[in-house]
Design an enzyme around this catalytic site. Structure first.
Site, PDB file in Angstrom:
ATOM      1  N   GLY A  52       0.863  -1.185   0.000  1.00 55.62           N
ATOM      2  CA  GLY A  52       0.000   0.000   0.000  1.00 55.62           C
ATOM      3  C   GLY A  52       0.888   1.219   0.000  1.00 55.62           C
ATOM      4  N   GLU A  53       0.630   2.116   0.921  1.00 54.35           N
ATOM      5  CA  GLU A  53       1.396   3.366   0.998  1.00 54.35           C
ATOM      6  C   GLU A  53       1.971   3.451   2.413  1.00 54.35           C
ATOM      7  OE1 GLU A  53       3.359   6.421   0.633  1.00 54.35           O
ATOM      8  OE2 GLU A  53       2.372   5.741  -1.214  1.00 54.35           O
ATOM      9  N   SER A  54       3.283   3.308   2.505  1.00 52.18           N
ATOM     10  CA  SER A  54       3.898   3.167   3.825  1.00 52.18           C
ATOM     11  C   SER A  54       3.755   4.417   4.695  1.00 52.18           C
ATOM     12  CB  SER A  54       5.370   2.785   3.681  1.00 52.18           C
ATOM     13  OG  SER A  54       6.065   3.731   2.903  1.00 52.18           O
ATOM     14  N   CYS A  84       6.096  -5.306   0.376  1.00 54.51           N
ATOM     15  CA  CYS A  84       6.166  -3.972  -0.227  1.00 54.51           C
ATOM     16  C   CYS A  84       6.103  -2.859   0.829  1.00 54.51           C
ATOM     17  CB  CYS A  84       5.088  -3.855  -1.296  1.00 54.51           C
ATOM     18  SG  CYS A  84       5.580  -2.744  -2.609  1.00 54.51           S
ATOM     19  N   ARG A 111      12.677   3.476  -1.060  1.00 56.13           N
ATOM     20  CA  ARG A 111      11.288   3.518  -1.538  1.00 56.13           C
ATOM     21  C   ARG A 111      11.235   3.823  -3.025  1.00 56.13           C
ATOM     22  NH1 ARG A 111       7.565   7.467   1.662  1.00 56.13           N
ATOM     23  NH2 ARG A 111       6.040   6.424   0.322  1.00 56.13           N
ATOM     24  N   ILE A 138       5.149  -3.457  -7.712  1.00 53.10           N
ATOM     25  CA  ILE A 138       4.291  -2.289  -7.950  1.00 53.10           C
ATOM     26  C   ILE A 138       4.879  -1.110  -7.170  1.00 53.10           C
ATOM     27  CG2 ILE A 138       1.962  -1.318  -7.751  1.00 53.10           C
ATOM     28  CD1 ILE A 138       0.936  -4.271  -7.622  1.00 53.10           C
ATOM     29  N   ARG A 139       5.479  -0.168  -7.884  1.00 51.77           N
ATOM     30  CA  ARG A 139       6.167   0.975  -7.240  1.00 51.77           C
ATOM     31  C   ARG A 139       6.950   0.487  -6.014  1.00 51.77           C
ATOM     32  NH1 ARG A 139       1.242   2.481  -8.266  1.00 51.77           N
ATOM     33  NH2 ARG A 139       0.632   2.570  -6.086  1.00 51.77           N
ATOM     34  N   HIS A 174       4.713  -8.699  -4.432  1.00 50.22           N
ATOM     35  CA  HIS A 174       3.357  -8.986  -3.952  1.00 50.22           C
ATOM     36  C   HIS A 174       2.949 -10.434  -4.194  1.00 50.22           C
ATOM     37  CE1 HIS A 174       1.919  -4.867  -3.051  1.00 50.22           C
ATOM     38  NE2 HIS A 174       2.828  -4.516  -3.936  1.00 50.22           N
ATOM     39  N   GLU A 176       0.648 -12.028  -2.808  1.00 48.02           N
ATOM     40  CA  GLU A 176      -0.823 -12.154  -2.712  1.00 48.02           C
ATOM     41  C   GLU A 176      -1.499 -11.798  -4.027  1.00 48.02           C
ATOM     42  OE1 GLU A 176       0.932  -9.642  -1.826  1.00 48.02           O
ATOM     43  OE2 GLU A 176      -0.208  -7.779  -2.094  1.00 48.02           O
TER      44      GLU A 176
HETATM   45  N1  GLN Z   1       5.500   2.949  -3.051  1.00 49.41           N
HETATM   46  C1  GLN Z   1       4.901   2.503  -1.835  1.00 49.41           C
HETATM   47  C2  GLN Z   1       5.581   3.124  -0.624  1.00 49.41           C
HETATM   48  O1  GLN Z   1       6.639   3.634  -0.740  1.00 49.41           O
HETATM   49  C3  GLN Z   1       4.943   0.974  -1.730  1.00 49.41           C
HETATM   50  C4  GLN Z   1       4.199   0.360  -2.901  1.00 49.41           C
HETATM   51  C5  GLN Z   1       3.495  -0.912  -2.600  1.00 49.41           C
HETATM   52  O2  GLN Z   1       3.300  -1.308  -1.446  1.00 49.41           O
HETATM   53  N2  GLN Z   1       3.037  -1.553  -3.653  1.00 49.41           N
HETATM   54  O3  GLN Z   1       5.046   3.095   0.448  1.00 49.41           O
END
Ligand code: GLN
Length: 196
Positions: A52-54, A84, A111, A138-139, A174, A176
Site C-alpha cells: 500500500g502506501e507506507s 512492499c 522507496r 508495484i512501485r 506482492h 498475494e
Molecule cells: N511505493 C509505496 C511506498 O513507498 C509501496 C508500494 C506498494 O506497497 N506496492 O510506500
C-alpha cells in the site's frame, strides 16, 4: 492458529483470500482476520503487513494506538510476513526518507526504487528454496543494505528484494497478487514451527 492482517490501508484483502484458500489443506484450523484497531492485536500467532502506501500506514498505526504493541510483538518474535509497503514499515532505515517506522528489521530500504511511473513489472526468480516464483513489483522498494545476520532470499539485477531475519520475512513484491501460494504456505509452516 490466528493470522492477523494489518487492514488500515492497502492490499490486505488479497492476503486474507490467499490464506483462506489454502487453509483447508492444513489439519490445524487457520483463522485469518483484519487488524483495524489496537484491540484486534490480541492472541495472534502470525502477522501480515500488506502493500500500500507506507507513509499513510505508518501514520495510521500511530494514530490508532497500535505502534507500541506491534513493535513489541514483532520484537518478541511474532512471525511476520511483510510485503512492499509492509517491509518499508519494518526497515530500520529508509534511504530516501527521513522517517522510519517500526525499525525491527536491520536493513536499509529505498522507496519507489524503480521510479514511480514505470515502477511496475513482473519477473520470475527463486525466493530462498522456492524455485521459479512469479514476482510482481508495484512501485516497489528494494533493499540496499543488510546486517550480516539477515538472510538474503532473492536478488533481481543485483538488488535485494526478499530477506528473512529470525521471525520476519520481508518482500519487495506482492505474492498475494499471484496464484502461487508457496510463500504463504512457507509463512504458515514458519508459524507452526514457532508454536512447537
Ligand atoms: N511505493 C509505496 C511506498 O513507498 C509501496 C508500494 C506498494 O506497497 N506496492 O510506500
Amino acid at each position: 492458529m490466528r493470522i492477523g492482517v494489518l487492514a488500515v490501508q492497502g492490499a490486505f484483502i488479497e492476503h486474507i483470500q490467499m490464506i483462506s484458500n489454502i487453509s483447508e489443506s492444513y489439519d490445524e484450523e487457520i483463522e485469518c482476520f483484519e487488524i483495524r484497531q489496537a484491540k484486534d492485536l490480541q492472541n495472534i500467532d502470525g502477522l501480515i503487513l500488506p502493500g500500500g502506501e507506507s507513509t499513510v500506514q505508518g501514520k495510521l498505526i500511530k494514530d490508532l494506538g497500535m505502534f507500541d504493541s506491534l513493535h513489541k510483538m514483532i520484537q518478541d518474535g511474532l512471525p511476520t510476513l511483510a510485503t512492499c509497503a509492509g517491509v518499508i514499515l519494518l526497515a530500520r532505515d529508509i534511504e530516501n526518507d527521513a522517517t522510519h517506522h517500526l525499525s525491527t528489521l536491520p536493513v536499509t530500504i529505498k522507496r519507489n526504487a524503480y521510479g514511480r511511473q514505470l515502477g511496475s513489472y513482473m519477473t520470475n526468480a527463486s525466493v530462498g528454496d522456492i524455485k521459479d516464483y512469479p514476482l510482481v513489483f508495484i512501485r516497489a522498494p528494494y533493499i540496499t543494505d543488510v546486517d550480516s545476520d539477515v538472510k538474503v532470499l532473492t536478488k533481481v539485477d543485483s538488488n535485494i528484494v526478499a530477506v528473512e531475519y529470525n521471525n520476519q520475512i520481508g518482500l519487495s513484491f506482492h505474492p498475494e497478487m499471484t496464484k502461487d501460494d508457496r510463500i504463504h504456505r512457507y509463512f504458515i509452516d514458519k508459524i507452526i514451527s514457532t508454536k512447537k
